[in-house]
Design a protein around this motif. Structure first.
Motif, PDB file in Angstrom:
ATOM      1  N   VAL A 146      -1.652   1.073  -5.478  1.00 57.91           N
ATOM      2  CA  VAL A 146      -2.405   0.273  -5.293  1.00 57.91           C
ATOM      3  C   VAL A 146      -3.350   0.865  -4.100  1.00 57.91           C
ATOM      4  N   LYS A 147      -4.408   0.191  -4.205  1.00 60.86           N
ATOM      5  CA  LYS A 147      -5.544   0.391  -3.560  1.00 60.86           C
ATOM      6  C   LYS A 147      -6.263  -0.721  -2.536  1.00 60.86           C
ATOM      7  N   GLY A 148      -5.637  -1.707  -2.750  1.00 59.14           N
ATOM      8  CA  GLY A 148      -6.111  -2.974  -1.811  1.00 59.14           C
ATOM      9  C   GLY A 148      -4.667  -4.414  -1.818  1.00 59.14           C
ATOM     10  N   ALA A 161      -4.721  -4.632  -5.866  1.00 57.77           N
ATOM     11  CA  ALA A 161      -5.861  -3.387  -6.358  1.00 57.77           C
ATOM     12  C   ALA A 161      -5.066  -2.976  -7.595  1.00 57.77           C
ATOM     13  N   VAL A 162      -4.142  -2.342  -8.708  1.00 57.25           N
ATOM     14  CA  VAL A 162      -4.113  -1.374  -9.138  1.00 57.25           C
ATOM     15  C   VAL A 162      -4.888  -0.247 -10.252  1.00 57.25           C
ATOM     16  N   LYS A 163      -5.288   0.810  -9.408  1.00 62.15           N
ATOM     17  CA  LYS A 163      -6.300   2.252 -10.248  1.00 62.15           C
ATOM     18  C   LYS A 163      -5.637   2.157 -11.284  1.00 62.15           C
ATOM     19  N   LEU A 208       2.954   1.887  -2.390  1.00 59.90           N
ATOM     20  CA  LEU A 208       2.980   2.234  -3.703  1.00 59.90           C
ATOM     21  C   LEU A 208       2.000   2.899  -3.960  1.00 59.90           C
ATOM     22  N   GLY A 209       1.890   3.876  -5.070  1.00 64.46           N
ATOM     23  CA  GLY A 209       0.585   5.020  -5.036  1.00 64.46           C
ATOM     24  C   GLY A 209      -0.284   4.469  -5.539  1.00 64.46           C
ATOM     25  N   LEU A 218       0.717  -1.085   0.492  1.00 63.24           N
ATOM     26  CA  LEU A 218       0.146   0.224  -0.090  1.00 63.24           C
ATOM     27  C   LEU A 218       1.240   0.970   0.197  1.00 63.24           C
TER      28      LEU A 218
END
Lengths: 354, 354, 354, 354
Positions: free
Chosen positions: B239-241, B291-293, B236-237, B234
């Motif tokens: 990454v959301k999950g 999860a990568v935005k 890493l900019g 998290l």
């Protein structure tokens, strides 16, 4: 440094095993001048305590917190604040049956490989009982955050496949599932009861919402606000995943759909990001979801091995929550509070001129 | 302590902004006697470098790593190992258009609130460019882990809604999407190209698998192996999950379904847990998903505000990855390696008799 | 965590060997908004640089500092501030004669036992050259402290048995010994010249005085202000002792003689304590003395052993300070500044209401 | 992070005030498998306890240590080891006389400025009573070091101006001054009695000798073995100075006199350095001296100020050691043991191949 401390400026160290003499916590870095709300502390402990409803284990723990230091005339002095919670039933059970066997879904085997020691007494240090010390520390953190206008609410978003479809913050503490949707809460409770009757357990999803955090909290790079929250949450034994904002759903969107536009007065039109961008709070509501696995301690017979690595079976007796979701909720709030109290203080160091 | 360090015994500190003079990293705690594989280091840097394929930005960065200290005759000395990566095109662009406005989906507004400073040069410290320092440090960590028989592979599990349906480790580095399923990889690439053509971007899911970690790694309570990995990821900019093992799916199972039975010789029959139980490795494969935005920098016009909080629009020009998934993959591996190198060393301190 | 970092909120990490490519420092936690005084930085570096006078080694080091990150338009941004100092003469010498032998009075044998590696290039990481990175970091800390009205002055209290008998702060930087007593300074210089002529070296005592620190800085128990300063000072290779206030003289006094009475307006009548009581600053001048050993690198032949543990002799050639006192003075100030900058920030976290 | 923790891998956190409910300590990082020697623990506590002789305060403290966690069947489990020491006489006294006034030589004024709180109960957190938690932690560290053949002995080198002229380790615990010279010990005792009779106190010098530490312990640069020991020792309220080896005497020597030559078999011919060179142990005996100030609490009337900054007088009543030297000796040993236990573990991380 075997993992018992958390935080930087507001730093929490816990100790104690499930069936040892006591559990406790030392907070190093509580600012001086904080009024201790003893009733609130007790209420928080009560929220985590087992035996509150049929959804939870019947084990009776008084969980009375004794404040040992750091408080004078109900105000913090700035020195280390220690709290103690005695285990009342530490000698009440015979654990010899577990001594030679590893429980599936538990840390038993890993701890044994790590330390060469098998502490069978209710899971020892890896027991969920350890979280009562976190709730005590979290209560102190919440008192501090309250002064800053910050509010933290966690709830059951899903249990046993049943999802909360509505969100009424006022009903959360009024149903045993801690669902924000009363009707769903009843269905959740039914699912738990069903599992319990079958000697089984169910998992679920916990949501958490934080209001009042100003824009600018969190650190760049490695110590982002969401990174630290994820560190805190995955430090809870039953949690297997976390997502911030719309989380894994963002993976399926385009940038134009996912980006939250800003509008007049630094408002965000949407909040897909969950109140954190690039690891720094945006001033919007912070929200995240946690995957909570079904309680591994179940009454059904399970395949496992003994210390010699030979096949054997195990049936776990005793009092265990058929679903950990309702009781983990105050712990999730506590850890969130501990993270935010730390960042609240760190923020004071961000600029030359405060 | 503004978030630029990570780890305890194997401790990494990075510095540098996207368009400053240079980026770099200091590793404090590399054990002495490690042979530096210079080709491997360069290869790892190349994997992260932009301009490798049409999926990524065309920005040319040489990313040549200069080792400044801690190595003598290609062997680590035990002292601080510093590496430097010069920015070649730091003055190549005019950023004045951004000076007065906040980009949606970026940390711009948060940083401004935190520090009272607006570093517009390509995102400054919050730029993905910063991760090249992590990859350099991760390469050193991987060299150490290789000696212990540990292997880390990350890959594109999903891009733009297209999922990898098969897993062939050998094809990952042979297709621009870094998909373990060649056919899906082509579809993923098409989705990215489609988004790029529309001035948009797509997100996805990165998977990571680690083999060779023995049972017993990780710390109890707050510093669990999965907690630390979540902290790293998290951080890493984009990454959301994160979810470990079957993750959010576990939330829908019963305990009897989710628990992994053990069998003869300390084997696990299933590995729903993803190789970690109670925060300690089980000796099974460790695996997790991220999860990568979608990249927030898109060419379409977006609504936002300026420093005065007034409505305005922004169109982000320049070279930006229309999908960050392929390039974040070596960074995910690097951070995983940094976490494991630390726990490998910490493990040496677990028992009185090693 | 092999000792290359120092501090908590204002945290310094250095790297680099005496004859490697470069030395450098990363400061994690410089508050945003600090104006960088480039001339001051250069002046501080010049104060430590060798070849300033006949008292010091003739080695020419340019010691030009390149700021790599953390500064935008001469103002700190709050992100990691890295500085680089290239070694200009790294390949200028043949060290093979030292490869098989341990120099008396140096860390050679200890490092070899610790790491199994013999870095002979001018002492490697244990060289005094490393302190140039500390001086660079200290200059940043001093800029911050200057905003708070804090001033730090170190000086030669004694060299080769000659003591400064008077204290004129204005003459310190005007004589090569950095003595606050010009006349004594000349005698000190003579002692150093005499030792140098004999292929020998001399030690001395460094004093340090800090004005402007308000009452209340420092932490209780383990992280007292004097404890942290002692940690910083004994981290300088040549320092063998420290005393605060009247120090060892206090051991000979009675309580009634040693206690500093207070008087109207929170003034202290005397300051035997050196401005620190119970680890917390009193608002009085902070002062301490350091025992600095004679430089171990001397031209005379010395008895020692080789790697096989066999008797041998060594004659250390090359450029070495016959007395380290004058050049350690800016380093002492730098480390003092680094400690105080950290406590200045930590102090902001002491109370609920700042 | 208000100073209540110490150490890195073997990390100690203490809590508790002089007249609060209890004091205690949590050790995070005790390796698993250490046999707890309960008798030794009790004996160590007894050595620090007041009321052992006429040299010390008559205050009765039972100092019974309850081990709360981290131990199973008398063996450490690797989890946090917590110990609790109840205060028996916490409500026995009226401190209201002190509420409005600052005691000379104490931390009272500094704490008040720091926290805005005046904890008058026996000095609160800054009381010497806090050190009982350190002795408990030190006893555990000593048990670990014993397995490695390391022995630590501290003693009274000087009291009230009387120096020990001989060194017989066997007599140290057999005379109330803890002098290694029986005859000097009697004179020291007389000096203390004389001061007590005059309502005054005396200071002294504590020496400490450590045998059995192999070459190679300690960290480079900031975390040198002597630096960390200095950090530990200056963290004791009464300590005003420290010197390693011949210490301040080295400042008067030439390099040829001060350097310790080595000879066959890696022996050192002399040990002026005190067993540490460049911050790393040499394998020789480690020894250092501490300046201990006279107890500030004296029965004579002293000049001071009240909270309003007005002149007033104070006469400190109650039970106070007229000389703290004998009782600080076990605390010095405890802190030394805590430092060494940490470096013993850190040393395991120094090389790729242990």
């Amino acid at each position: 440094m075997s993992g018992n401390s958390f935080g930087t400026v507001f730093k929490v160290t816990t100790f104690g095993e499930s069936h040892g003499a006591a559990l406790g916590v030392v907070i190093d870095g509580v600012p001086a001048g904080l009024k201790i709300d003893r009733d609130f502390l007790d209420a928080e402990m009560a929220r985590r305590r087992p035996g509150q409803s049929k959804l939870a284990t019947a084990r009776q723990e008084s969980d009375a917190v004794e404040i040992l230091s750091g408080v004078l005339d109900d105000v913090t002095t700035g020195t280390a604040l220690a709290m103690l919670i005695r285990n009342s039933d530490q000698h009440s059970k015979d654990y010899s049956a577990l001594e030679n066997v590893f429980r599936p879904g538990h840390a038993d085997y890993g701890y044994f490989c790590k330390y060469g020691i098998r502490d069978v007494r209710g899971g020892g240090r890896s027991s969920g009982r350890e979280t009562c010390a976190r709730v005590a520390a979290g209560a102190i953190a919440k008192m501090f955050l309250r002064e800053l206008g910050i509010d933290i609410v966690a709830y059951a978003a899903e249990i046993g496949g049943v999802k909360a479809e509505s969100f009424d913050i006022d009903v959360i503490e009024k149903n045993p599932a801690r669902s924000p949707d009363l009707q769903a809460g009843e269905l959740m409770a039914a699912k738990v009861a069903e599992a319990a009757a079958a000697g089984d357990s169910v998992g679920g999803v916990v949501g958490c919402v934080v209001t009042g955090v100003p824009a600018g909290w969190g650190n760049p790079v490695f110590d982002k606000l969401d990174a630290r929250l994820a560190y805190a949450m995955l430090g809870l034994g039953a949690v297997k995943g976390i997502e911030f904002g719309i989380g894994f759903k963002a993976a399926k969107l385009s940038g134009s759909e996912n980006n939250d536009p800003m509008s007049e007065g630094f408002e965000f039109v949407t909040n897909n990001a969950g109140g954190i961008l690039g690891g720094i709070s945006t001033g919007e509501e912070i929200y995240f979801d946690l995957a909570v696995k079904p309680t591994p301690s179940i009454a059904q017979e399970q395949e496992t091995v003994n210390k010699a690595g030979e096949n054997t079976q195990i049936k776990i007796t005793g009092r265990h929550d058929p679903c950990i979701v309702p009781r983990i909720i105050p712990v999730v709030e506590a850890m969130t509070a501990i993270v935010l109290a730390d960042f609240a203080l760190l923020q004071r160091c961000a600029k030359v001129q405060e």
